[in-house]
Write an enzyme that holds these catalytic residues in place. Structure first.
Site, PDB file in Angstrom:
ATOM      1  N   LYS A  51      -9.098   5.435   2.433  1.00  0.00           N
ATOM      2  CA  LYS A  51      -9.656   4.209   1.860  1.00  0.00           C
ATOM      3  C   LYS A  51     -10.799   3.675   2.730  1.00  0.00           C
ATOM      4  CE  LYS A  51      -5.230   3.335  -0.343  1.00  0.00           C
ATOM      5  NZ  LYS A  51      -3.940   2.623  -0.406  1.00  0.00           N
ATOM      6  N   GLN A  95      -0.890  -1.722   2.818  1.00  0.00           N
ATOM      7  CA  GLN A  95      -0.397  -0.386   2.486  1.00  0.00           C
ATOM      8  C   GLN A  95       1.131  -0.397   2.388  1.00  0.00           C
ATOM      9  OE1 GLN A  95      -2.310   2.173   1.596  1.00  0.00           O
ATOM     10  NE2 GLN A  95      -0.581   3.539   1.296  1.00  0.00           N
ATOM     11  N   ASP A 118      -5.294  -4.339  -5.218  1.00  0.00           N
ATOM     12  CA  ASP A 118      -4.320  -3.366  -5.728  1.00  0.00           C
ATOM     13  C   ASP A 118      -3.847  -3.723  -7.145  1.00  0.00           C
ATOM     14  OD1 ASP A 118      -3.592  -1.093  -4.228  1.00  0.00           O
ATOM     15  OD2 ASP A 118      -2.527  -2.312  -2.748  1.00  0.00           O
TER      16      ASP A 118
HETATM   17  N1  GUN Z   1       1.340   3.178  -1.329  1.00  0.00           N
HETATM   18  C1  GUN Z   1       1.274   4.179  -2.235  1.00  0.00           C
HETATM   19  N2  GUN Z   1       0.347   3.908  -3.177  1.00  0.00           N
HETATM   20  C2  GUN Z   1      -0.169   2.713  -2.866  1.00  0.00           C
HETATM   21  C3  GUN Z   1      -1.182   1.908  -3.465  1.00  0.00           C
HETATM   22  O1  GUN Z   1      -1.779   2.219  -4.493  1.00  0.00           O
HETATM   23  N3  GUN Z   1      -1.455   0.739  -2.811  1.00  0.00           N
HETATM   24  C4  GUN Z   1      -0.805   0.356  -1.691  1.00  0.00           C
HETATM   25  N4  GUN Z   1      -1.118  -0.815  -1.150  1.00  0.00           N
HETATM   26  N5  GUN Z   1       0.133   1.085  -1.123  1.00  0.00           N
HETATM   27  C5  GUN Z   1       0.444   2.251  -1.707  1.00  0.00           C
END
Ligand code: GUN
Length: 287
Positions: A51, A95, A118
């Protein structure tokens, strides 16, 4: 035939990169994504790295806040509140998963609605299901783009989603419904899964079970999107990343199919960049 998520993601990111100087010129600054990671789960670390790398590629600002596994729920929420108030931060991503002593719901609820890149905040989820303006969750948003890029007609199609998670299954069902597909949301307790999947013009596999969707479960000519990211170990001991679909055989039956890796994953990250820009623009327009 193969829906190249990586290539599609790259072309979208290149467009965003061109936008950055224009945003800087118009608003005096560029979008900024703040990412919080707790502990050192290797998979989470690798996703977060992807990211931040994508943010760098498109030329937006990013901040990484690394907190120890032992951080308290209150401390984590205090960091989020600080970012909520931080004028320079447009998007906040925590995350997941979080350590067991932290209540994920409380953490997600603490993120300012307008910075929830998100799309996990209950306010965004409610707005999505009510058909109101909202921030769309990244994976479902990317899946729709991939289906559209293949030229597959969604309206009037029968879409079957295997997996009913809050992050993928449920929201992608809503997005397909909005585009006039007839949607079936199948799951581990579905009585006859193959009977359902065989009817799918659009099949979305989001169960997290390595290669469980086999060619005999796919309608000839279908569009198949594989959301699975499963780390398996081959008989010779080497690690391999596979999806929820048995790709090689599915390729023979499906008209369009997304690979793993190089499918949904890069598109999810790219949609995160897009959401950050959208949040930035919404905040700039509100000033
Ligand atoms: N963990 C697995 N997929 C995601 C996601 O799309 N966003 C976040 N914040 N954590 C994750």
């Amino acid at each position: 035939m193969i829906i190249d998520g990586k290539a599609l993601a790259l072309s979208l990111k290149e467009e965003m990169k061109k936008q950055m100087p224009l945003l800087k010129g118009k608003y005096g600054r560029i979008p900024c994504l703040s990412v919080i990671i707790v502990g050192d789960n290797p998979a989470s670390r690798s996703y977060v790295k992807g990211k931040i790398k994508a943010a760098e590629f498109v030329g937006m600002e990013s901040r990484l806040i690394e907190l120890p596994e032992s951080v308290s729920e209150a401390e984590l929420i205090a960091h989020i509140r600080e970012l909520n108030e931080d004028n320079a931060t447009d998007g906040i991503l925590v995350q997941l998963p979080l350590p067991e002593h932290i209540d994920e719901d409380k953490v997600i609820d603490a993120i300012a609605l307008e910075k929830d890149v998100d799309g996990f905040h209950p306010g965004n989820v409610a707005n999505l299901w009510l058909g109101r303006k909202c921030i769309l969750p990244c994976t479902p948003k990317g899946i729709i783009r991939m289906i559209e890029s293949s030229g597959t007609r969604i309206a009037g199609s029968k879409a079957v989603i295997v997996g009913r998670s809050n992050i993928v299954g449920k929201p992608v069902a809503k997005l397909l419904l909005d585009r006039n597909a007839t949607v079936t949301l199948a799951h581990s307790k579905t009585a006859d899964l193959k009977k359902e999947t065989l009817q799918a013009d659009i099949l979305i596999a989001a169960v997290g079970r390595p290669e469980m969707i086999t060619a005999d479960m796919i309608k000839p000519g279908a569009t198949v999107i594989d959301v699975g990211i499963n780390r398996i170990v081959l008989p010779d001991g080497s690690p391999k990343l596979v999806g929820d679909v048995k790709f090689d055989e599915a390729l023979e039956v499906a008209e369009h199919i997304s690979p793993v890796p190089g499918g949904v994953g890069p598109m999810t990250i790219t949609m995160l960049m897009e959401n950050t820009i959208e949040c930035f623009l919404a905040r700039m327009e509100k000033r």
